[in-house]
Design a protein around this motif. Structure first.
Motif, short mmCIF file in Angstrom:
data_model
loop_
_atom_site.label_atom_id
_atom_site.label_comp_id
_atom_site.label_asym_id
_atom_site.label_seq_id
_atom_site.Cartn_x
_atom_site.Cartn_y
_atom_site.Cartn_z
N THR A 7 39.63 -4.88 62.00
CA THR A 7 38.52 -4.44 61.14
C THR A 7 37.76 -3.30 61.81
O THR A 7 37.75 -3.16 63.03
N LEU A 8 37.10 -2.50 60.98
CA LEU A 8 36.34 -1.36 61.50
C LEU A 8 34.95 -1.76 61.98
O LEU A 8 34.35 -1.06 62.79
N GLY A 39 25.04 7.20 57.64
CA GLY A 39 24.91 8.53 57.05
C GLY A 39 26.20 9.34 57.14
O GLY A 39 26.42 10.25 56.35
N ASP A 40 27.07 9.02 58.12
CA ASP A 40 28.37 9.69 58.21
C ASP A 40 29.22 9.27 57.02
O ASP A 40 29.04 8.19 56.45
N ILE A 41 30.17 10.12 56.65
CA ILE A 41 31.06 9.81 55.53
C ILE A 41 32.50 9.83 56.04
O ILE A 41 32.96 10.84 56.58
N ILE A 42 33.18 8.70 55.87
CA ILE A 42 34.60 8.62 56.21
C ILE A 42 35.36 9.12 54.99
O ILE A 42 35.31 8.52 53.92
N MET A 43 36.02 10.27 55.14
CA MET A 43 36.64 10.95 54.02
C MET A 43 38.09 10.53 53.77
O MET A 43 38.51 10.43 52.62
N LYS A 44 38.85 10.30 54.84
CA LYS A 44 40.28 10.00 54.69
C LYS A 44 40.71 8.92 55.67
O LYS A 44 40.17 8.81 56.76
N ASN A 45 41.70 8.16 55.26
CA ASN A 45 42.35 7.15 56.08
C ASN A 45 43.84 7.48 56.07
O ASN A 45 44.48 7.40 55.02
N CYS A 46 44.36 7.90 57.21
CA CYS A 46 45.79 8.27 57.32
C CYS A 46 46.17 9.31 56.27
O CYS A 46 47.22 9.23 55.64
N ILE A 50 39.59 8.56 50.49
CA ILE A 50 38.98 7.25 50.31
C ILE A 50 38.15 7.27 49.03
O ILE A 50 37.17 8.01 48.92
N MET A 51 38.58 6.46 48.08
CA MET A 51 37.89 6.35 46.80
C MET A 51 37.33 4.96 46.57
O MET A 51 36.58 4.74 45.65
N HIS A 55 40.97 1.58 49.94
CA HIS A 55 41.51 2.75 50.62
C HIS A 55 41.07 2.78 52.09
O HIS A 55 41.84 3.20 52.96
N LEU A 56 39.85 2.33 52.36
CA LEU A 56 39.36 2.32 53.73
C LEU A 56 40.04 1.23 54.55
O LEU A 56 40.35 1.40 55.71
N GLU A 57 40.31 0.09 53.91
CA GLU A 57 40.92 -1.04 54.61
C GLU A 57 42.44 -0.93 54.71
O GLU A 57 43.07 -1.70 55.43
N ASN A 58 43.04 0.03 54.01
CA ASN A 58 44.48 0.22 54.04
C ASN A 58 44.96 0.42 55.48
O ASN A 58 44.30 1.08 56.28
#
Length: 90
Positions: A7-8, A39-46, A50-51, A55-58
């Protein structure tokens, strides 16, 4: 950034139709502690946009490569706004 399997340890918010997960909290035991902040934005996972939470947990069972858009600290944001306001007056 590369993160280990598991987990993150973050809480994140999502907005329908927008790409990215906005970090709202980072747990003390998170492997992302010190690397991301609220406040940071995680934009992509691999490489995948991320929608949603899914997608984040993938690929949670393997290491992941996340792309993060870091938010500016408050003082930098305030200074930037002041400079922008001055530019608009010119």
């Amino acid at each position: 950034m590369t993160v280990p399997p598991g987990t993150l340890g973050i809480s994140a918010g999502y907005k329908d139709g927008d790409v990215g997960a906005k970090v709202t909290a980072v747990a003390p035991s998170s492997p992302l502690k010190g690397l991301v902040k609220p406040g940071d934005i995680i934009m992509k996972n691999c490489g995948q946009d991320i929608m949603s939470r899914e997608h984040l947990e993938n690929k949670q069972e393997e290491g992941r490569e996340l792309e993060v858009l870091h938010s500016l600290p408050c003082l930098e944001r305030c200074a930037h706004r002041k400079n922008f306001a001055n530019l608009r007056k010119m």
